[in-house]
Each structure stands twice: as structure tokens, then as C-alpha cells.
Write an enzyme that holds these catalytic residues in place. Structure first.
Site, short mmCIF file in Angstrom:
data_model
loop_
_atom_site.label_atom_id
_atom_site.label_comp_id
_atom_site.label_asym_id
_atom_site.label_seq_id
_atom_site.Cartn_x
_atom_site.Cartn_y
_atom_site.Cartn_z
N LYS A 126 46.85 29.21 2.62
CA LYS A 126 48.18 28.76 2.15
C LYS A 126 49.08 29.98 2.14
O LYS A 126 48.62 31.11 2.01
CB LYS A 126 48.06 28.19 0.73
CG LYS A 126 49.21 27.30 0.33
CD LYS A 126 49.06 25.89 0.86
CE LYS A 126 50.32 25.08 0.64
NZ LYS A 126 50.16 23.67 0.99
N ASP A 166 55.28 22.78 3.95
CA ASP A 166 54.96 22.34 2.59
C ASP A 166 56.33 22.23 1.90
O ASP A 166 57.35 22.11 2.60
CB ASP A 166 54.03 23.35 1.89
CG ASP A 166 53.50 22.84 0.54
OD1 ASP A 166 52.67 21.92 0.54
OD2 ASP A 166 53.93 23.33 -0.52
P1 NDP Z 1 59.46 18.59 0.03
O1 NDP Z 1 60.05 19.94 -0.10
O2 NDP Z 1 59.76 17.77 1.23
O3 NDP Z 1 59.80 17.72 -1.27
C1 NDP Z 1 59.43 18.13 -2.54
C2 NDP Z 1 59.94 17.13 -3.54
O4 NDP Z 1 59.43 17.46 -4.82
C3 NDP Z 1 61.45 17.14 -3.67
O5 NDP Z 1 61.89 15.88 -4.05
C4 NDP Z 1 61.66 18.16 -4.78
O6 NDP Z 1 62.88 18.02 -5.48
C5 NDP Z 1 60.51 17.83 -5.69
N1 NDP Z 1 60.14 19.02 -6.46
C6 NDP Z 1 59.81 20.24 -5.95
N2 NDP Z 1 59.59 21.11 -6.96
C7 NDP Z 1 59.79 20.42 -8.10
C8 NDP Z 1 59.73 20.75 -9.47
N3 NDP Z 1 59.40 21.99 -9.86
N4 NDP Z 1 59.99 19.77 -10.37
C9 NDP Z 1 60.31 18.51 -9.97
N5 NDP Z 1 60.41 18.14 -8.68
C10 NDP Z 1 60.15 19.08 -7.77
O7 NDP Z 1 57.86 18.81 -0.12
P2 NDP Z 1 56.69 17.87 0.34
O8 NDP Z 1 57.07 16.45 0.17
O9 NDP Z 1 56.22 18.36 1.64
O10 NDP Z 1 55.55 18.25 -0.73
C11 NDP Z 1 55.40 17.57 -1.99
C12 NDP Z 1 54.02 17.84 -2.54
O11 NDP Z 1 53.03 17.38 -1.61
C13 NDP Z 1 53.67 19.31 -2.79
O12 NDP Z 1 52.78 19.40 -3.88
C14 NDP Z 1 52.93 19.71 -1.51
O13 NDP Z 1 52.08 20.82 -1.71
C15 NDP Z 1 52.14 18.43 -1.26
N6 NDP Z 1 51.66 18.24 0.11
C16 NDP Z 1 52.52 18.20 1.16
C17 NDP Z 1 52.04 17.96 2.43
C18 NDP Z 1 52.94 17.78 3.61
O14 NDP Z 1 52.43 17.44 4.69
N7 NDP Z 1 54.24 17.97 3.49
C19 NDP Z 1 50.59 17.84 2.69
C20 NDP Z 1 49.79 17.82 1.50
C21 NDP Z 1 50.31 18.05 0.27
P3 NDP Z 1 64.05 19.12 -5.28
O15 NDP Z 1 64.70 18.74 -4.00
O16 NDP Z 1 64.90 18.96 -6.47
O17 NDP Z 1 63.36 20.47 -5.23
#
Ligand code: NDP
Length: 444
Positions: A126, A166
Site C-alpha cells: 500500500k 484508493d
Molecule cells: P474515494 O476517494 O473515491 O471516496 C472516498 C469516499 O469516502 C468519499 O465520499 C469521501 O468523502 C469519504 N471519506 C474519505 N475520508 C473520509 C473521512 N475521514 N470521513 C468521512 N468520509 C470520508 O475512495 P474509494 O471509494 O476508492 O475508497 C473508499 C474505501 O474503500 C477506502 O477505505 C478504500 O481503502 C476502500 N477500497 C477501495 C478500493 C477501490 O478499488 N477504490 C478497493 C478496496 C477498498 P470526501 O469526498 O468528503 O472526502
């Protein structure tokens, strides 16, 4: 003191100030205790756990870049190459102000078991930076990505370490990173996944994590003689994982009534309107508040608390530790029956335990969101073979991978007499392949 307890104490003592890493190790070691106890002599003699909790390599570097005002900015960059027993390091890059070594070590550690569960030959890693892409111009994001890759390119490669996206790293960032890698190394290879379709990306990679979450949910429901059709589902987050979990759950007949971001959440009792959601987040890069301004009948609430919305199924898809004990208590009281983690470790340890003890069927992220990395591995295969599979082919492979993951997790839980405990099942099933590979490869 048991071997697992000894190792947990050692991790806490030797990695001070890394609470997220401690939390991830604790969950895994507690689950593995039954397996470790049975093979304690062998594992101790080979220092299996000491090696498992120590990353093979951590690279940390300076990322200088120039903003639109001409000011020099400096961020921290990292890559944690955690375990390569079963394949090249594989895991996303996260760009978010909260990124630090603890968070990347927890994510890299989880990634080892997740990648193993996919059945594909990929090790765990990571990386990322405390850079915040939010509010930056495209030029600033490009300048940052080019500087980040200038350093990272020395340590990655198609057969060494293959990063992906991510939080904060989507198609735009992957494009800038890939362009810089190609320029520096003069190599057109599958060194990153999540690429655009015109330069080596795979169809369905964008949708894969969210779709995979719903595919495994569907398996859980079938195993409990239940079905997704007609269920009320709450999703948190509104990023890549959340959007495609909403899409697939809606396609399979559920009504998804929430999405959120770090400022607040939206409840739409009529079911989330996907076109509006995608326009706000994927096209305009806006805030989720705008959804309620555009969709009559929906309500925006500032702050946390999606768990207050009554639902049958809860899919936390935002970030680590977003779902605390108080949230799970409300979910249980309101009749929620299933929690399937789209994000990595979104549920705190006490909340997970409460869910399991109070009739909520709980599937951890390392199994539920593995569809993303699995499809990344399919992208690597297509890059190596220099061909592209159709969307249907990739989706079918993804679906089968998620069905197999559920079967492995369910089987491991049953084998150790803990039916329906998918946390234990996922950790054991993921560990078994990695430990066998580590034993076969000697002390390294
Ligand atoms: P994105 O950046 O596309 O979206 C993240 C989302 O989570 C946004 O809506 C963001 O809101 C919100 N968020 C981020 N940080 C916080 C916080 N501290 N408190 C509240 N909301 C928060 O990321 P992904 O959708 O890619 O990833 C989401 C999760 O899934 C993570 O845990 C990631 O590690 C996991 N994941 C992702 C994969 C992928 O293929 N993308 C694969 C496997 C796991 P805001 O815009 O306000 O920051």
C-alpha cells in the site's frame, strides 16, 4: 502468554504511535489464534508471526511540487511493501491529508490476506501521500503526481510492485502517474492498474469494488435463505466504491436510501438517483450536499450518523473507523441484519464484536472489497497478454471470484467450528495460503 498475544504486545511496543496498525494486527491475530495454537511449535521455530507483522520494506520520500501561485509545496510520500510470499506487491495509493505510516501499514497488512483470498498471485502492499487533491487544479494534481512518481518509479515494476488507486486516487491521478513512469523508465508495462481504457485499463475495473461488495452480499443472503430484492440498504461514502455498490444493489432490486461524504449525509427515501450522484461526484467533483438541492424529497444532514436511517443492510464504503459502537447499537435496534464492509476496516473492533453478538451478519472488508484488487490482477493479466477482455468476460470472472471468496470464508469458519463468523473465516482462509508459501520459501 500465547504466541499471538506475545506478537501483539511486540507490535505495540515496537511500533509506537501507530493505532490503526495495532488495530488491524489485533483483529487478525485474535482470529488466527485457533490456527496458530494448533501449529505453534512449527510457526514459532520459523518466526512466522514475527515476519508476518514486519513489512519487507517501507520506502518514504519527499514530494516537492509547485502550486498555481508559484509556491513550492512539500508532501510526504510512502510505499509499504509488506509481503511478497505469493506474488508481486499489489495495493492502492491513497492521497488524503490523514495519510501516515500507521494508516498505510494497516492497509498494507490487510492487503496481504485480501489478495490471498482472491486466489490470484498477488502479494500485499500500500502507499500514498498526505497530499489532498480536493480543491486542486488539474495542473497542480499533475505536478504532484509527476513528482511522486519520480521517486516511486525506482521501486515499482510490472513484476515487482503494481500500485492502483484508493481514496483520492482515481482515473485522473493514475493517468498522470502512468505517463510519468513511462517517461522515466521508457517502459510501456502494466505497472499500475486502474488505467484508462485507451492505455491498458480493464473494463469493469472502475465498477469492480462496489460490484464485488454486492456480489458477496448476494452470496451471504443466499446462505441465509434471504434475497436482496425489496431490501432497504444504507451506503456510506460517495466515492468509487460507494457509487458502484449503489448501482449494483439497485440493479438487483434493493432500494438504496443513503450516501455520504466527510461533511454529511443524504437520505433519499425514494432510492438514490444514480445519474444525479454520478454527475455530482464523477463529473463535477462536487459535494454530496448538492444532491439534496437537486433531488426533491431527499434530505441532507450535516455531520455523521447514516446509521440513524432504518435499513436491512448497511454497506460502509467511506473510510476506516467510520462506524463506531454507538452506530452499530442503533443499527441493531432498528432491525439491520447485515453489515458488509466496502471500505477497509470501517467498523471499530468493539462495534464489530457488538454486531456479531447481536444478530447482525458481518462480512469484513478484506473479503467484501477484494473485487477491486482481483480485477486489478485481471488487468495485469490482460496487460501481460497484450489483449483486452470484454466487459461481460471481466464481470463474469469478478462474479466468480466473489462467489469463491465467500465459499472459502464460509468454509474456513465452519472448519474451525465458528459458522457465520466471517471475520475469523476471512483471516484464516487468507492466512493459510500465505503461511504455506512463506514456509516453503525458507527464512526470507
Ligand atoms: P474515494 O476517494 O473515491 O471516496 C472516498 C469516499 O469516502 C468519499 O465520499 C469521501 O468523502 C469519504 N471519506 C474519505 N475520508 C473520509 C473521512 N475521514 N470521513 C468521512 N468520509 C470520508 O475512495 P474509494 O471509494 O476508492 O475508497 C473508499 C474505501 O474503500 C477506502 O477505505 C478504500 O481503502 C476502500 N477500497 C477501495 C478500493 C477501490 O478499488 N477504490 C478497493 C478496496 C477498498 P470526501 O469526498 O468528503 O472526502
Amino acid at each position: 502468554m500465547s504466541y499471538t498475544e506475545e506478537i501483539y504486545d511486540r507490535v505495540v511496543a515496537q511500533n509506537p504511535g501507530e493505532p490503526e496498525f495495532h488495530q488491524a494486527v489485533k483483529e487478525v491475530l485474535e482470529s488466527l489464534k485457533v490456527v496458530i495454537d494448533r501449529n505453534e511449535e512449527l510457526y514459532r521455530s520459523q518466526a512466522i508471526l514475527e515476519r508476518l507483522v514486519e513489512p519487507e520494506r517501507i520506502i518514504s520520500f519527499r514530494v516537492p511540487w509547485v502550486d498555481d501561485q508559484g509556491t513550492v509545496q512539500v508532501n510526504k510520500g510512502y510505499r509499504v511493501q509488506f509481503n511478497s510470499a505469493i506474488g508481486p506487491y499489489k495495493g492502492g495509493l491513497r492521497f488524503h491529508p490523514s495519510v501516515n505510516q500507521s494508516i498505510l501499514k494497516f492497509l498494507g497488512f490487510e492487503q496481504i490476506f485480501k489478495n490471498s483470498l482472491t486466489g490470484l498471485p498477488i502479494g500485499g502492499g500500500k502507499g500514498g501521500s498526505n497530499f489532498d487533491p480536493k480543491g486542486k487544479s488539474d495542473r497542480e494534481v499533475m505536478a504532484f503526481c509527476q513528482s511522486f512518481m519520480t521517486e516511486l518509479s525506482k521501486y515499482i515494476g510490472a513484476d515487482t510492485d503494481v500500485p492502483a488507486g484508493d481514496i483520492g486516487v482515481g482515473g485522473r491521478e493514475i493517468g498522470f502517474l502512468f505517463g510519468q513512469y513511462k517517461r522515466l523508465r521508457d517502459l510501456y508495462e502494466g505497472v499500475l492498474t486502474g488505467k484508462g481504457l485507451t492505455y491498458g485499463g480493464s473494463l469493469i475495473r472502475t465498477q469492480a469494488t462496489g460490484y464485488g461488495v454486492v456480489y458477496i452480499l448476494d452470496e451471504i443472503l443466499k446462505a441465509h435463505n434471504d434475497t436482496l430484492a425489496g431490501k432497504t440498504v444504507c451506503v456510506t461514502g460517495s466515492g468509487n466504491v460507494a457509487i458502484y455498490a449503489v448501482e449494483k444493489a439497485s440493479q438487483l432490486g434493493a432500494k438504496v436510501v443513503s450516501v455520504s461524504d466527510s461533511n454529511g449525509y443524504v437520505c433519499d427515501p425514494n432510492g438514490i438517483n444514480l445519474d444525479v450522484l454520478k454527475d455530482i461526484k464523477e463529473v463535477k467533483r462536487g459535494r454530496i450536499k448538492e444532491y439534496a438541492e437537486r433531488v426533491p424529497g431527499s434530505v441532507y444532514t450535516e455531520g455523521k450518523g447514516v446509521w440513524n436511517i432504518k435499513c436491512d443492510i448497511y454497506l460502509p464504503c467511506a473510510t476506516q473507523n467510520e462506524l463506531p459502537l454507538e452506530g452499530v447499537k442503533v443499527l441493531a435496534a432498528n432491525g439491520c441484519r447485515y453489515i458488509v464492509e466496502g471500505a477497509n476496516m470501517p467498523t471499530t473492533l468493539d462495534a464489530t464484536q457488538y454486531a456479531q453478538e447481536n444478530g447482525i451478519c458481518f462480512m469484513p472488508g478484506k473479503a467484501a472489497n477484494a473485487g477491486g484488487v482481483a480485477t486489478s490482477a485481471l488487468e495485469m493479466s490482460q496487460n501481460s497478454m497484450r489483449l483486452s477482455w470484454s466487459a461481460e468476460e471481466v464481470d463474469e470472472k469478478l462474479h466468480n471470484i466473489m462467489i469463491n471468496i465467500f465459499a472459502k470464508v464460509d468454509d474456513a469458519a465452519k472448519r474451525y467450528g465458528m459458522e457465520d463468523n466471517y471475520v475469523v473465516g476471512a483471516n484464516i482462509a487468507g492466512f493459510e495460503k500465505v503461511v504455506n508459501a512463506m514456509l516453503a520459501q525458507g527464512i526470507c
